[in-house]
Design a protein around this motif. Structure first.
Motif, PDB file in Angstrom:
ATOM      1  N   PHE A  21       0.845  -1.205   0.064  1.00  0.00           N
ATOM      2  CA  PHE A  21      -0.038   0.017   0.064  1.00  0.00           C
ATOM      3  C   PHE A  21       0.883   1.126  -0.177  1.00  0.00           C
ATOM      4  O   PHE A  21       1.857   1.481   0.639  1.00  0.00           O
ATOM      5  CB  PHE A  21      -1.061   0.075   1.143  1.00  0.00           C
ATOM      6  CG  PHE A  21      -1.899  -1.150   1.290  1.00  0.00           C
ATOM      7  CD1 PHE A  21      -3.278  -0.643   0.653  1.00  0.00           C
ATOM      8  CD2 PHE A  21      -1.945  -2.217   1.732  1.00  0.00           C
ATOM      9  CE1 PHE A  21      -4.126  -1.736   0.485  1.00  0.00           C
ATOM     10  CE2 PHE A  21      -2.756  -3.048   1.849  1.00  0.00           C
ATOM     11  CZ  PHE A  21      -4.001  -2.922   1.247  1.00  0.00           C
ATOM     12  N   SER A  22       0.523   2.281  -0.786  1.00  0.00           N
ATOM     13  CA  SER A  22       1.101   3.357  -0.835  1.00  0.00           C
ATOM     14  C   SER A  22       0.694   4.435   0.179  1.00  0.00           C
ATOM     15  O   SER A  22      -0.688   4.327   0.697  1.00  0.00           O
ATOM     16  CB  SER A  22       1.191   3.996  -2.310  1.00  0.00           C
ATOM     17  OG  SER A  22      -0.269   4.257  -2.615  1.00  0.00           O
ATOM     18  N   ALA A  23       1.330   5.775   0.493  1.00  0.00           N
ATOM     19  CA  ALA A  23       0.557   6.591   1.330  1.00  0.00           C
ATOM     20  C   ALA A  23      -0.387   7.295   0.784  1.00  0.00           C
ATOM     21  O   ALA A  23      -1.099   7.673   1.426  1.00  0.00           O
ATOM     22  CB  ALA A  23       1.789   7.366   1.642  1.00  0.00           C
ATOM     23  N   GLU A  24      -0.329   7.576  -0.669  1.00  0.00           N
ATOM     24  CA  GLU A  24      -1.648   7.959  -1.224  1.00  0.00           C
ATOM     25  C   GLU A  24      -2.951   7.124  -1.215  1.00  0.00           C
ATOM     26  O   GLU A  24      -3.964   7.657  -0.766  1.00  0.00           O
ATOM     27  CB  GLU A  24      -1.342   8.358  -2.842  1.00  0.00           C
ATOM     28  CG  GLU A  24      -2.366   8.756  -3.514  1.00  0.00           C
ATOM     29  CD  GLU A  24      -2.088   9.327  -4.769  1.00  0.00           C
ATOM     30  OE1 GLU A  24      -2.814   9.664  -5.776  1.00  0.00           O
ATOM     31  OE2 GLU A  24      -0.910   9.099  -5.421  1.00  0.00           O
ATOM     32  N   GLU A  25      -2.645   5.820  -1.158  1.00  0.00           N
ATOM     33  CA  GLU A  25      -3.761   4.843  -1.000  1.00  0.00           C
ATOM     34  C   GLU A  25      -4.354   5.073   0.480  1.00  0.00           C
ATOM     35  O   GLU A  25      -5.434   4.972   0.624  1.00  0.00           O
ATOM     36  CB  GLU A  25      -3.371   3.498  -1.540  1.00  0.00           C
ATOM     37  CG  GLU A  25      -3.313   3.137  -2.782  1.00  0.00           C
ATOM     38  CD  GLU A  25      -2.772   2.008  -3.184  1.00  0.00           C
ATOM     39  OE1 GLU A  25      -3.191   1.385  -4.369  1.00  0.00           O
ATOM     40  OE2 GLU A  25      -1.910   1.306  -2.510  1.00  0.00           O
ATOM     41  N   ALA A  26      -3.452   5.118   1.254  1.00  0.00           N
ATOM     42  CA  ALA A  26      -3.943   5.206   2.907  1.00  0.00           C
ATOM     43  C   ALA A  26      -4.569   6.358   3.085  1.00  0.00           C
ATOM     44  O   ALA A  26      -5.721   6.279   3.839  1.00  0.00           O
ATOM     45  CB  ALA A  26      -2.581   5.156   3.662  1.00  0.00           C
ATOM     46  N   ASP A  27      -3.992   7.646   2.400  1.00  0.00           N
ATOM     47  CA  ASP A  27      -4.790   8.724   2.528  1.00  0.00           C
ATOM     48  C   ASP A  27      -6.334   8.618   1.916  1.00  0.00           C
ATOM     49  O   ASP A  27      -7.178   9.211   2.596  1.00  0.00           O
ATOM     50  CB  ASP A  27      -4.168   9.905   1.800  1.00  0.00           C
ATOM     51  CG  ASP A  27      -2.778  10.371   2.858  1.00  0.00           C
ATOM     52  OD1 ASP A  27      -2.759   9.960   3.940  1.00  0.00           O
ATOM     53  OD2 ASP A  27      -2.053  10.956   2.103  1.00  0.00           O
ATOM     54  N   ALA A  28      -6.358   8.062   0.948  1.00  0.00           N
ATOM     55  CA  ALA A  28      -7.559   8.115   0.169  1.00  0.00           C
ATOM     56  C   ALA A  28      -8.499   7.266   0.956  1.00  0.00           C
ATOM     57  O   ALA A  28      -9.918   7.181   1.130  1.00  0.00           O
ATOM     58  CB  ALA A  28      -7.485   7.375  -1.328  1.00  0.00           C
ATOM     59  N   LEU A  29      -8.066   5.955   1.541  1.00  0.00           N
ATOM     60  CA  LEU A  29      -8.852   5.212   2.445  1.00  0.00           C
ATOM     61  C   LEU A  29      -9.269   5.874   3.778  1.00  0.00           C
ATOM     62  O   LEU A  29     -10.519   5.654   4.127  1.00  0.00           O
ATOM     63  CB  LEU A  29      -8.079   3.777   2.865  1.00  0.00           C
ATOM     64  CG  LEU A  29      -8.033   2.670   1.698  1.00  0.00           C
ATOM     65  CD1 LEU A  29      -7.037   1.660   2.034  1.00  0.00           C
ATOM     66  CD2 LEU A  29      -9.439   2.084   1.605  1.00  0.00           C
ATOM     67  N   GLU A  30      -8.414   6.628   4.042  1.00  0.00           N
ATOM     68  CA  GLU A  30      -8.693   7.425   5.415  1.00  0.00           C
ATOM     69  C   GLU A  30      -9.873   8.533   5.339  1.00  0.00           C
ATOM     70  O   GLU A  30     -10.705   8.806   5.978  1.00  0.00           O
ATOM     71  CB  GLU A  30      -7.557   8.162   6.066  1.00  0.00           C
ATOM     72  CG  GLU A  30      -6.535   7.429   6.614  1.00  0.00           C
ATOM     73  CD  GLU A  30      -5.415   8.106   6.951  1.00  0.00           C
ATOM     74  OE1 GLU A  30      -5.226   9.453   6.883  1.00  0.00           O
ATOM     75  OE2 GLU A  30      -4.267   7.529   7.611  1.00  0.00           O
TER      76      GLU A  30
END
Length: 619
Positions: free
Chosen positions: A302-311
């Motif tokens: 998982f990338s940081a961008e995907e983690a932000d999108a999930l948040e």
């Protein structure tokens, strides 16, 4: 922690911009033309970072660039191209860089400045020749800056499009969750769509229950066994994430340094158990309160961008899921939770107005429970005369005169109306002459010695005398007189002058002026509290400022139906004599039935209704 990740990504974006500027400056200086031997010997790029302006590119790498930094700062302040004499053999040219995507001022926001040092040969020391040689370099610089601005527009467009796509996916997912009425269906939509959106092998949703987080939904699985080791390991990973109030990824994204400092022991055990190399768990927070967590497992990291999108997705969906879960609870549970919340507000910190209201209500209830007052029964009241006298037509005849109308006050013996007596007078004369005739015949027969004839004539005289007395009595009654002082209640003969009336027909109705009684319509639920001799007060609609005392005299068995409810008629007598009263006046009477506690007085009707309802249902 999220702010640290955002700062890290901002720094990374800044470094990427610096690398792009350095590459552009190197290409531009290397490929620049050399008109009449003039060449670019040094270049620098000044770029904006929030409120500061910092150098991001220098060519060649060993150059000093101090003089060019001053020129670049002048270009930034002037916001236009400049040419400056640096020394005897060098000129400086500069040009601003704008971001066309940020078009708030109409020309684009100023984001950078480029300054170049141009070395001039001795043959170009003449101003005109130097100006002619600088023109191609200046044009080339404008074209190069245009390329740099184009790259900015393309980068901004890509970022905007990526954000729009992300926002569209988030809104689509939120709409799918909101479209479901039940928590179970909404959570299934969430985990299934997350699995599809992020190419995850498995997405698990857990919700806080007490002190631990329990799994409530797994993507592409309608049922699951809670006793499975994988489920327990997932719940431990969710609890680990909720304890830190931050997302946990294994392996942590390279561009987010803060992820590497977070505790991930339970996630690594889950990773070893399932065999999937990447695990990401995000907390479901609502105003900082942990409600649940979502765990995603897949092959790719998982990338940081995907983690932000999930948040961002979970920030939108958490409140909706919690509301659906609360709505799905049984009604007794909702009531118990609501009572608990109110009790917590009452005894917990804050809510000063709530506490003051509770104190005031408690004091009011205590006062109503301990204090006593006079209990009264309210009833609609009508004022009636104690007695009424009917004046009927004494004989069949015609109305000659009407002297009063309804509402008039009359004295005893006052004439109310007069009958036409012309026919009666003629009939009186007829019978008087008949009596005189019979008297003469009697004398003749007595003189002749006819005793039998005398007896017959005597009988005829008695008959004629009776008829005469009848006519005279009718003449005496032809004037209708008031039998007592009172008020005319009915009988308007002014519209019937000359009209015929039958004997015994009602012409007037009179009532005395000082004799009244009250008819009270008492609700059937309170009739058992009334007794003869009880006192009360009457307020009439025509005289709301006065109160009339009365006493209950009789409880009648008569009932009346008013507005769908039965009411008993109770008779009462006034204790005062007021000449302003009129029969037929209506108002409200209140009967004093004794002393009682205030709370029982105020809640009597509610208690009676509850008793009847319980008796009807459970008898």
């Amino acid at each position: 922690m999220q702010l640290d990740d955002q700062a890290t990504r901002a720094i990374q974006a800044w470094h990427a911009q610096a690398e792009n500027a350095q590459a552009w400056l190197a290409r531009h200086c290397a490929s620049a033309p050399q008109p009449e031997g003039a060449r670019i010997s040094e270049g620098v790029v000044l770029w904006r970072q929030e409120s500061d302006w910092l150098p991001v590119a220098l060519w060649p790498s060993g150059a000093e660039g101090q003089t060019l930094l001053g020129l670049a700062d002048d270009v930034r302040q002037a916001a236009r191209g400049l040419v400056s004499q640096l020394d005897d053999g060098h000129l400086g040219i500069g040009y601003p860089v704008r971001d066309p995507a940020d078009d708030q001022q109409g020309t684009g926001a100023l984001v950078g400045a480029v300054a170049l040092r141009v070395a001039l040969p001795a043959s170009l020391h003449d101003d005109q020749r130097a100006q002619a040689a600088l023109m191609p370099l200046m044009q080339r610089l404008e074209e190069g800056v245009a390329v740099l601005e184009r790259d900015l527009v393309q980068r901004t467009h890509r970022d905007t499009r990526r954000r729009q796509q992300t926002l569209a996916r988030q809104l689509e997912l939120l709409a799918a969750v909101l479209a479901e009425n039940r928590f179970k269906a909404a959570s299934m939509q969430l985990v299934t769509r997350l699995a599809t959106l992020f190419n995850a092998e498995r997405v698990t949703l857990g919700w806080q229950r007490g002190a631990r987080c329990r799994v409530v939904q797994i993507s592409h699985s309608a049922q699951f066994n809670r006793k499975m080791n994988r489920i327990r390991a997932t719940e431990l990973a969710m609890s680990e994430c909720l304890d830190q109030r931050a997302s946990v990824a294994v392996p942590p994204p390279e561009e987010a340094a803060d992820h590497a400092r977070r505790v991930s022991h339970a996630h690594r055990r889950l990773q070893e158990m399932t065999g999937l190399p990447s695990v990401l768990t995000l907390p479901c927070l609502d105003d900082g309160k942990p409600l649940g967590a979502v765990t995603l497992e897949r092959e790719a990291a998982f990338s940081a961008e995907e983690a932000d999108a999930l948040e961002s997705l979970m920030a939108l969906c958490t409140r909706a899921l919690e509301e659906k879960r609360l709505n799905d609870r049984p009604l007794p549970v909702k009531a118990a939770v609501a009572v608990g919340q109110q009790c917590a507000r009452l005894v917990g910190p804050g809510y000063l107005g709530y506490k003051l209201t509770a104190i005031v209500l408690g004091a009011a209830v205590a006062f109503a429970t301990l204090a006593t007052g006079t209990e009264r029964v309210a009833a609609d009241a009508t004022l009636e005369s104690l007695e009424q006298q009917v004046l009927a037509a004494p004989f069949r005849g015609y109305i000659d005169a009407a002297l009063v109308r309804p509402g008039d006050t009359v004295a005893m013996g006052e004439v109310l109306a007069e009958m036409d007596t012309r026919e009666l007078v003629l009939e009186q004369l007829q019978w008087q002459s008949e009596l005189a005739k019979l008297a003469r015949q009697e004398q003749q027969q007595r003189a002749a010695g006819e005793r039998a004839a005398v007896n017959v004539i005597g009988a005829q005289q008695d008959q004629a005398q009776a008829r005469l007395e009848l006519v005279e009595s009718r003449l005496q009654r032809a004037s209708l007189q008031a039998p007592f002082a009172g008020r005319v209640l009915s009988g308007d003969l002014t519209q019937r002058l000359g009209g015929v009336v039958e004997q015994g027909e009602e012409l007037f109705r009179l009532s005395p002026l000082d004799a009244y009684r009250i008819e009270l319509e008492v609700p059937e639920g309170r009739i058992d509290a009334l007794r003869e001799g009880q006192k009360g007060e009457l307020v009439l609609a025509a005289m709301t400022g006065e109160r009339f005392a009365f006493e209950v005299e009789r409880l009648t068995p008569q009932t009346r139906s008013v507005d769908g409810s039965n009411r008993f008629v109770v008779e009462a007598s006034l204790e005062s004599d007021d000449r302003e009263l009129r029969p037929g006046m209506q108002g409200v009477g209140r009967i004093e039935v004794g002393e009682a506690r205030l709370i029982s007085i105020w809640t009597r009707e509610l208690v009676d209704w509850l008793r009847l309802t319980l008796w009807r249902w459970w008898g």
